[in-house]
Structures are given as structure tokens and as C-alpha cells.
Design an enzyme around this catalytic site. Sequence first.
Site, short mmCIF file in Angstrom:
data_model
loop_
_atom_site.label_atom_id
_atom_site.label_comp_id
_atom_site.label_asym_id
_atom_site.label_seq_id
_atom_site.Cartn_x
_atom_site.Cartn_y
_atom_site.Cartn_z
CG ASP A 1 8.65 71.04 74.78
OD1 ASP A 1 7.55 70.65 74.45
OD2 ASP A 1 9.41 70.37 74.63
CB THR A 2 7.87 78.18 74.43
OG1 THR A 2 9.13 77.70 74.09
CG2 THR A 2 7.77 79.34 74.69
CB VAL A 3 3.27 78.69 77.58
CG1 VAL A 3 3.21 77.18 78.16
CG2 VAL A 3 3.97 79.43 78.83
CG MET B 1 4.37 79.09 71.78
SD MET B 1 2.95 78.22 72.91
CE MET B 1 1.65 78.61 71.70
CG MET C 1 4.37 73.36 77.13
SD MET C 1 5.19 73.32 75.56
CE MET C 1 4.24 72.35 74.74
#
Length: 525
Positions: free
Chosen positions: A347-349, A429, A58
Amino acid sequence: MRDLHNPGRSEVFATQGMCATSHPLAAKVAIDILGQGGNAMDAAIAGAVLLGICEPQMTGLGGDCFVLFNRAGESRIRALNGSGRAPAAAHSQVLRDEGLSSVPLNGPDAVTIPGAVDAFCHLAQTEGRLGLGAILKPAIHYAEAGVPVAPRVAFDWKSGAATLQGAARDHYLIDGQAPSIGQVFRAPGQAEVLRQIAAHGRDAFYSGEIADDMITALSKRGGVHSAEDFHHTRCTETQPIHGAYKGVDLVEHPPNGQGATAILLLNILKHFDMASMDPFGAERIHIEAEATKLAYDARNRFIADPDHMARVERFLDPDIAARLAALIDPQKAMPAAAPLTEAVHKDTVYITVVDRDQMAVSLIYSIFHSFGSGIASEKYGILLQNRGAGFTLQPGHPNELGGGKRPMHTIIPGMLAQNGRVTMPFGVMGGAYQPTGHARFVSNLTDFGLGLQESIDAPRAFFDGSVLKLERGYSEAIAKQLSDIGHNIEVPETPLGGAQAIRIRNDGVLEGASDPRKDGCALGY
């Protein structure tokens, strides 16, 4: 209050500090930092950096971040742009001459200079209390000792592993395979990078051996990135943008992020009696989907590096929103608007922290697609983002790939305020989904009076390119109703995004919620 007969989560309540994020270890580290006398910024940075070890598919040191925050005792919300730029030698015509119509996802042309490390160092110095040594110590420990891979992370890791190439396969696979649930992942190269940053600050990352390691990995693949590109990378302090909905002030980071899209989307929804609809019914999904088509079409046309786009005020203009709302037929789906100009990803936090002094931090951090570009530096294993895939190759477009430009970004931190007081840092997200996610979260709270955790748990829908994605929380009957009025329905393999939020109540009690679609939690003390 939720129905206690049904499985689910309760909100978490505390008074001295709270963190909500997508991995329990990061939440615990953030709370530990608060307990050591750090403030919310120290805690958010410590947790975010650790997320790059816990969820390397991520995010990581080779990525970007955006931050919204207020200082203790202040109602003013500040914004920091920690997104990097295309190398100075980048030019869209070179790719068009190769016959390309978009920036390839897994090559050096998609790699923009990482901006997050500079932002973290800047914020630690200007807003934090403890200093980089204390902030980075937990991530250094876990990078060396290792982290057992959580279930959602394992699922995503297996899905994205094919992206990894060259040295990245050595650093992010175990015996050539994606790690299984509970298997321990270690990143000793990143531990050394973090030690160097802790000792020498941002220059340790943007010059010398660490920068050379990244540049070499890119140059071997034909990249045009230079030492000067890394050396000159700097975060930018900026001013948030605001939009009102049902007595709540939605605060977003300005472009090159897409936060203005969420404000425009809510301004369109104001023209419909959302509160009279079934919160989980087809009518609401349809109106939101149609508003999303219109708001995202505006996004695709105009949002770009703020130095290269027209004024963002058009997204905040109620007259424009009214004209767009008039295009929506409540009984029929309109044809899809222009295709997304950025590659959709998930895809990220996101991490949010509030401390005992009610300093609130809303921080989002990403390498774009799963494992970014798939390119990692050989010695240290720094995965490099493919955020440059957010550029378009269309000549004359404000978001056209160009040297020194920041691409349009999907990641957006959010905050809510009411009567001049910060009431809730939050984030959703999920790549392109995020503006819709922000709008739906605000609508869940205001139109339907859902609780904080219930607003996050509620099933999601998203018009994405040419299909209306419905999570499995919706029935087949709902899907058929939407199909009958012209929507092309798809049930996505993975759920739509993930969310975290902390409510700062009038009595000072902190109320946290965390998305069960991820592995994380809210923790307080």
C-alpha cells in the site's frame, strides 16, 4: 511498438509537461498546476496530497515520503528523506517484556511521527514556485466536494476496512461499510487541516490543535507520543546512491529506504546472461528469485536508520555481488534466506512529474499497510501510519526499535540517468516488492528492449518470504517448471505492485507510461 490487435495501452507523448500516477484526478491536477505556471515540484506535491483523498487506504497526511529530483537545467539529482521517527520514549525492551517478537501492526507502538507534511512544506518553499495556497487548493476542493471511488481503490478499501478502529471507522466508512465503486468519499476534516497548512505552513500540522488531535488518539491507546516528538520532526536533505547496469545509471534514495537493495540485486544479475533468456520464461524468473533471496537477506541484516547502520557501500560493492552470484544454482532453488524483518505490505502511492524545463520529480508517499495503523485522529480524521512495524525487536540489530530512530522503509523512488543526463523518473509500488520491481523494470528496458509501457505491463514474479509469487500472466507450464526445481509457487490475490514512469527523450519529447494494475494514467500537454 505494441501489437495493436491486443488490448493494452500506448505510451503518452507530450512536450510541455507530463505526470504519471495511480489516479486520474491526481494526474489532471498535476497538469493543471503546470499550466498555472507551477514547476514539477509544485505539481508533484499537489498530486500527491490529492492521492491521500483519492486513495486513503494507501496514503495520507499521517504518512511519510521520499523524493528524488533535479532542478531545471541541472543534471545533479537531489534526495529528500521525509520519513518520521519513533517517539523519543519508544523502547524495544518494553515490547519484549510483553512477550512480543514484532511490533504489532495496529497499535500505537507501530505509529511513527508523520514526516510527509514537513517534507512537502519544505519542498514547496525551497523548490516550488506557486506556494502552499495554490498547491493545496485542489486537494482542499476534492476533500470537501468528494471523489468517486475508483475500481482498484474500492477493491483495496474493502480488503483493508477491518483495520479501521474507533474514529477511523466514522471517517473512512460510509454507513459502516467500505464505499462501492463510484460512491463519493468526502474528508471535510482533512480539508480543514489542509487549509490550516496552506495558511500557516508546517507548524499548523506539527503543533497546536491538529497535533493535539493526533496525540490524543494515540495516548488513549497507550501511545508514548509527545508534543515535542511532533514539534521536532524535520525532513532531511541527503545524497542519492548510484548503480550502473548495461550503460544505465540507476539512482536510488539512500537508507533508511531499501533502494540499495535494488542496486545490489542488479549487481548480482550482471553475472548472468539475462539478455539471452526468454523475458517471460522460467529461467529468468528463477535467477531473479535467487538473486532476490540474497539481496533481501542483506537488506534485512543491515538497512536501518543511517545514523545506526554500517556503511551502505557494501550494497554497492561489486565483489560482494560477485560472491553472492556464485551461490546461485541455475538449476535448483536454494532454501529461503532469513525471513523479512518488516511486515510485507502493498500500500503506497507514487507520482512522477516532468515539466517543460525538464525538472523531474520522483515522489513516493505511504502510510504503510492498508489504512496504516487503522488509528485516526477523532476531529480531523488523519490516519496514522504504522511504519514502526518496519522495526525489528531483535536486540542489537541496527534496525531495532528505539526512541528517535527512523525505521527501515520499503518505499523507494527511482531515477535513471545516462551519460550524465536525467532520462527517467520512475517508481514501482508494492512494499517489499519494490527493489525487485526496480531491477525487473530496468532489466526489461535494457536486457530485453521492451518499450516503456510494455516494461510496466509485463507479468511479474517475486520471491516473498517463503513463496515465489507469480501473477496470472504466467502460464501453468511456467509455474510447473519453477515448482520442479524447488520453488513453492503461489498466485497472489492482488497483482504485484504498480508502476509509473516518464522518459525524457533526447529530442525533449516526454513519454509517459502508467500501470494498468492501478486506476491511474499518464497525462501530458
